[in-house]
Design a protein around this motif. Structure first.
Motif, PDB file in Angstrom:
ATOM      1  N   CYS A 285       3.874   4.211   7.963  1.00  0.00           N
ATOM      2  CA  CYS A 285       3.540   5.198   6.939  1.00  0.00           C
ATOM      3  C   CYS A 285       2.556   4.604   5.941  1.00  0.00           C
ATOM      4  CB  CYS A 285       4.793   5.683   6.211  1.00  0.00           C
ATOM      5  SG  CYS A 285       5.578   4.419   5.199  1.00  0.00           S
ATOM      6  N   ASP A 286       2.060   5.457   5.059  1.00  0.00           N
ATOM      7  CA  ASP A 286       1.136   5.065   4.001  1.00  0.00           C
ATOM      8  C   ASP A 286       1.926   4.975   2.695  1.00  0.00           C
ATOM      9  OD1 ASP A 286      -0.832   4.809   2.077  1.00  0.00           O
ATOM     10  OD2 ASP A 286      -2.098   6.424   2.852  1.00  0.00           O
ATOM     11  N   ALA A 287       1.939   3.817   2.085  1.00  0.00           N
ATOM     12  CA  ALA A 287       2.704   3.625   0.854  1.00  0.00           C
ATOM     13  C   ALA A 287       2.196   4.480  -0.292  1.00  0.00           C
ATOM     14  CB  ALA A 287       2.676   2.147   0.444  1.00  0.00           C
ATOM     15  N   LEU A 288       0.966   4.973  -0.192  1.00  0.00           N
ATOM     16  CA  LEU A 288       0.418   5.820  -1.247  1.00  0.00           C
ATOM     17  C   LEU A 288       0.889   7.262  -1.147  1.00  0.00           C
ATOM     18  CD1 LEU A 288      -3.263   4.556  -1.567  1.00  0.00           C
ATOM     19  CD2 LEU A 288      -1.465   4.410  -3.298  1.00  0.00           C
ATOM     20  N   THR A 289       1.386   7.673   0.005  1.00  0.00           N
ATOM     21  CA  THR A 289       1.777   9.072   0.176  1.00  0.00           C
ATOM     22  C   THR A 289       3.253   9.253   0.520  1.00  0.00           C
ATOM     23  OG1 THR A 289       1.135   9.037   2.524  1.00  0.00           O
ATOM     24  CG2 THR A 289      -0.543   9.707   0.928  1.00  0.00           C
ATOM     25  N   VAL A 290       3.962   8.176   0.763  1.00  0.00           N
ATOM     26  CA  VAL A 290       5.377   8.282   1.128  1.00  0.00           C
ATOM     27  C   VAL A 290       6.183   8.876  -0.033  1.00  0.00           C
ATOM     28  CG1 VAL A 290       6.020   5.967   0.314  1.00  0.00           C
ATOM     29  CG2 VAL A 290       7.294   7.028   2.190  1.00  0.00           C
ATOM     30  N   GLU A 291       7.202   9.645   0.289  1.00  0.00           N
ATOM     31  CA  GLU A 291       8.092  10.218  -0.720  1.00  0.00           C
ATOM     32  C   GLU A 291       9.204   9.217  -1.019  1.00  0.00           C
ATOM     33  OE1 GLU A 291       7.852  12.969  -2.401  1.00  0.00           O
ATOM     34  OE2 GLU A 291       6.077  13.803  -1.391  1.00  0.00           O
ATOM     35  N   TRP A 292       9.012   8.451  -2.078  1.00  0.00           N
ATOM     36  CA  TRP A 292       9.956   7.374  -2.377  1.00  0.00           C
ATOM     37  C   TRP A 292      11.358   7.900  -2.649  1.00  0.00           C
ATOM     38  CZ3 TRP A 292       8.547   2.873  -0.842  1.00  0.00           C
ATOM     39  CH2 TRP A 292       7.199   2.498  -0.876  1.00  0.00           C
ATOM     40  N   SER A 293      11.449   9.060  -3.282  1.00  0.00           N
ATOM     41  CA  SER A 293      12.766   9.604  -3.614  1.00  0.00           C
ATOM     42  C   SER A 293      13.572   9.931  -2.369  1.00  0.00           C
ATOM     43  CB  SER A 293      12.614  10.849  -4.486  1.00  0.00           C
ATOM     44  OG  SER A 293      11.878  11.856  -3.798  1.00  0.00           O
ATOM     45  N   GLN A 294      12.876  10.275  -1.276  1.00  0.00           N
ATOM     46  CA  GLN A 294      13.558  10.583  -0.023  1.00  0.00           C
ATOM     47  C   GLN A 294      13.831   9.339   0.809  1.00  0.00           C
ATOM     48  OE1 GLN A 294      11.473  13.665   2.132  1.00  0.00           O
ATOM     49  NE2 GLN A 294      11.111  14.893   0.291  1.00  0.00           N
ATOM     50  N   LEU A 295      12.970   8.326   0.649  1.00  0.00           N
ATOM     51  CA  LEU A 295      13.076   7.126   1.479  1.00  0.00           C
ATOM     52  C   LEU A 295      14.120   6.147   0.975  1.00  0.00           C
ATOM     53  CD1 LEU A 295      11.903   5.448   3.849  1.00  0.00           C
ATOM     54  CD2 LEU A 295      10.257   4.496   2.210  1.00  0.00           C
ATOM     55  N   LEU A 296      14.219   6.015  -0.346  1.00  0.00           N
ATOM     56  CA  LEU A 296      15.059   4.965  -0.919  1.00  0.00           C
ATOM     57  C   LEU A 296      16.386   5.501  -1.425  1.00  0.00           C
ATOM     58  CD1 LEU A 296      12.400   2.984  -3.007  1.00  0.00           C
ATOM     59  CD2 LEU A 296      13.036   2.698  -0.598  1.00  0.00           C
ATOM     60  N   GLY A 297      17.388   4.644  -1.344  1.00  0.00           N
ATOM     61  CA  GLY A 297      18.676   4.936  -1.944  1.00  0.00           C
ATOM     62  C   GLY A 297      18.670   4.502  -3.401  1.00  0.00           C
ATOM     63  N   PRO A 298      19.844   4.328  -4.001  1.00  0.00           N
ATOM     64  CA  PRO A 298      19.912   3.962  -5.419  1.00  0.00           C
ATOM     65  C   PRO A 298      19.424   2.547  -5.716  1.00  0.00           C
ATOM     66  CG  PRO A 298      22.105   3.968  -4.431  1.00  0.00           C
ATOM     67  CD  PRO A 298      21.179   4.553  -3.417  1.00  0.00           C
ATOM     68  N   GLY A 299      19.361   1.704  -4.688  1.00  0.00           N
ATOM     69  CA  GLY A 299      18.869   0.345  -4.907  1.00  0.00           C
ATOM     70  C   GLY A 299      19.949  -0.565  -5.486  1.00  0.00           C
ATOM     71  N   PRO A 300      19.531  -1.612  -6.192  1.00  0.00           N
ATOM     72  CA  PRO A 300      18.142  -1.928  -6.533  1.00  0.00           C
ATOM     73  C   PRO A 300      17.369  -2.537  -5.368  1.00  0.00           C
ATOM     74  CG  PRO A 300      19.566  -3.647  -7.345  1.00  0.00           C
ATOM     75  CD  PRO A 300      20.474  -2.599  -6.765  1.00  0.00           C
TER      76      PRO A 300
ATOM     77  N   ASN B 151      -8.828  -2.614  -2.787  1.00  0.00           N
ATOM     78  CA  ASN B 151      -9.161  -1.218  -3.072  1.00  0.00           C
ATOM     79  C   ASN B 151      -7.944  -0.333  -3.324  1.00  0.00           C
ATOM     80  OD1 ASN B 151      -8.541  -1.596  -0.328  1.00  0.00           O
ATOM     81  ND2 ASN B 151      -9.596   0.268   0.271  1.00  0.00           N
ATOM     82  N   VAL B 152      -6.730  -0.787  -2.979  1.00  0.00           N
ATOM     83  CA  VAL B 152      -5.555   0.067  -3.204  1.00  0.00           C
ATOM     84  C   VAL B 152      -4.459  -0.628  -4.010  1.00  0.00           C
ATOM     85  CG1 VAL B 152      -5.958   1.406  -1.105  1.00  0.00           C
ATOM     86  CG2 VAL B 152      -4.425  -0.586  -1.024  1.00  0.00           C
ATOM     87  N   ALA B 153      -4.668  -1.874  -4.399  1.00  0.00           N
ATOM     88  CA  ALA B 153      -3.591  -2.657  -5.019  1.00  0.00           C
ATOM     89  C   ALA B 153      -3.024  -1.977  -6.261  1.00  0.00           C
ATOM     90  CB  ALA B 153      -4.093  -4.054  -5.359  1.00  0.00           C
ATOM     91  N   ALA B 154      -3.895  -1.613  -7.203  1.00  0.00           N
ATOM     92  CA  ALA B 154      -3.414  -1.008  -8.441  1.00  0.00           C
ATOM     93  C   ALA B 154      -2.742   0.333  -8.169  1.00  0.00           C
ATOM     94  CB  ALA B 154      -4.571  -0.834  -9.423  1.00  0.00           C
ATOM     95  N   SER B 155      -3.315   1.133  -7.272  1.00  0.00           N
ATOM     96  CA  SER B 155      -2.743   2.450  -6.975  1.00  0.00           C
ATOM     97  C   SER B 155      -1.356   2.333  -6.368  1.00  0.00           C
ATOM     98  CB  SER B 155      -3.667   3.224  -6.027  1.00  0.00           C
ATOM     99  OG  SER B 155      -4.915   3.470  -6.623  1.00  0.00           O
ATOM    100  N   VAL B 156      -1.182   1.401  -5.420  1.00  0.00           N
ATOM    101  CA  VAL B 156       0.117   1.231  -4.768  1.00  0.00           C
ATOM    102  C   VAL B 156       1.175   0.810  -5.782  1.00  0.00           C
ATOM    103  CG1 VAL B 156       1.423  -0.200  -3.145  1.00  0.00           C
ATOM    104  CG2 VAL B 156      -0.772   0.768  -2.461  1.00  0.00           C
ATOM    105  N   VAL B 157       0.853  -0.185  -6.594  1.00  0.00           N
ATOM    106  CA  VAL B 157       1.836  -0.711  -7.545  1.00  0.00           C
ATOM    107  C   VAL B 157       2.168   0.330  -8.617  1.00  0.00           C
ATOM    108  CG1 VAL B 157       2.246  -2.451  -9.338  1.00  0.00           C
ATOM    109  CG2 VAL B 157       1.228  -3.111  -7.152  1.00  0.00           C
ATOM    110  N   LEU B 158       1.152   0.961  -9.202  1.00  0.00           N
ATOM    111  CA  LEU B 158       1.405   1.932 -10.265  1.00  0.00           C
ATOM    112  C   LEU B 158       2.125   3.162  -9.734  1.00  0.00           C
ATOM    113  CD1 LEU B 158      -1.946   1.652 -12.260  1.00  0.00           C
ATOM    114  CD2 LEU B 158       0.290   0.696 -12.849  1.00  0.00           C
ATOM    115  N   ASN B 159       1.823   3.543  -8.500  1.00  0.00           N
ATOM    116  CA  ASN B 159       2.520   4.671  -7.888  1.00  0.00           C
ATOM    117  C   ASN B 159       4.003   4.366  -7.705  1.00  0.00           C
ATOM    118  OD1 ASN B 159       2.607   7.260  -6.314  1.00  0.00           O
ATOM    119  ND2 ASN B 159       3.100   5.860  -4.638  1.00  0.00           N
TER     120      ASN B 159
END
Length: 282
Positions: free
Chosen positions: A104-119, A129-137
């Motif tokens: 998958c693409d980390a910029l478009t994945v639905e994190w709320s659906q993919l991850l549990g409560p964590g941590p 070219n995508v470092a800041a976008s991936v981290v801030l997203n």
């Protein structure tokens, strides 16, 4: 396929070259596919991340599994997200059933659906070219991700950790400081990569602030975006129509300042002052 018992515990130059030859792979420059092939460096990166046995780890861009193997070695539960389908067969050979791999693409994945409560802890080797976008997203959309260790081009690393009044200070710096504390924890020499990059690489660790203590970014970030959109102008000019003289006064901010002079606390005060001054009296 390489005999699992014969394979080294961590990625080496010989093993990686063998994988690329057998799977007919060529590193993709735009995807930042520069693979770490030095076991000592891999262990150092994992150690700096703070990953411990049993930790849930999200790896962004595992490539051929260099950092994945390092996380597995310390006993972490790894979910690796890889965008390049070409490397998936080789990556599967490397990690076997010791890590989960998701195409998958980390910029478009639905994190709320993919991850549990964590941590969760995040580890990544990210292209410029995508470092800041991936981290801030992820900081904005994946609150279960509590800490990050990212390997990026040094110029990008400097933006994450930059302080007010410095040349590197900008929107990524402010947004990162809003979500957490960023620290430059080391550099990575070019000769431990295949292929050898033409840029310097650095490691940044970000530890998230308690989410309950954060103001609403929907009030803060529009001001930050508008202010830095006209970086050379004073706040009075760049935020004209958004911030009144009364709001500047309430926030105790000089409208003659420029955006790079304001730390995150000042931006938050300004957003709160805007909200307060906009409320009808009485």
């Amino acid at each position: 396929m390489v005999n699992e018992e014969a394979a080294p515990a961590l990625m080496t130059r010989t093993w990686l070259n063998s994988l690329m030859q057998r799977y007919d792979l060529r590193p993709h420059k735009t995807l930042g596919q520069n693979y770490v092939v030095d076991p000592n460096t891999i262990r150092r990166i994992v150690r700096l991340s703070g990953i411990q046995p049993g930790d849930q780890v999200i790896e962004i861009g595992p490539g051929l599994g260099s950092l994945t193997l390092g996380c597995i070695e310390v006993g972490a539960d790894v979910l690796a997200l890889e965008i390049d389908d070409r490397v998936l067969p080789a990556l599967s050979e490397v990690v076997g059933d010791k890590a989960r791999v998701l195409h998958c693409d980390a910029l478009t994945v639905e994190w709320s659906q993919l991850l549990g409560p964590g941590p969760y802890m995040v580890i990544a080797n990210l292209p410029y070219n995508v470092a800041a976008s991936v981290v801030l997203n992820m900081l904005a959309q994946a609150p279960a991700a509590r800490s990050f260790l990212v390997m990026v081009q040094r110029e990008v690393a400097q933006r994450f950790v930059a302080k007010p009044g410095t040349k590197a200070y900008g929107i990524p710096s402010v947004k990162t400081a809003f979500w957490g504390t960023a620290t430059m924890v080391g550099d990575v020499p070019a000769d431990v990569f295949v292929p050898k990059p033409n840029v310097a690489s650095s490691l940044v660790r970000i530890d998230r602030h308690p989410t309950s203590a954060l103001p609403d970014p929907e009030f803060v970030f529009p001001l930050v975006q508008a202010g830095f959109a006209q970086r050379r102008k004073t706040l009075r000019n760049s935020l004209s129509g958004m911030v009144s003289a009364e709001a500047f006064r309430l926030a105790e901010i000089d409208p003659g300042d420029r955006p790079e002079q304001l730390g995150i606390e000042a931006w938050v005060r300004l957003s709160e002052a805007v909200s307060s001054s906009a409320k009808p009296s009485g």
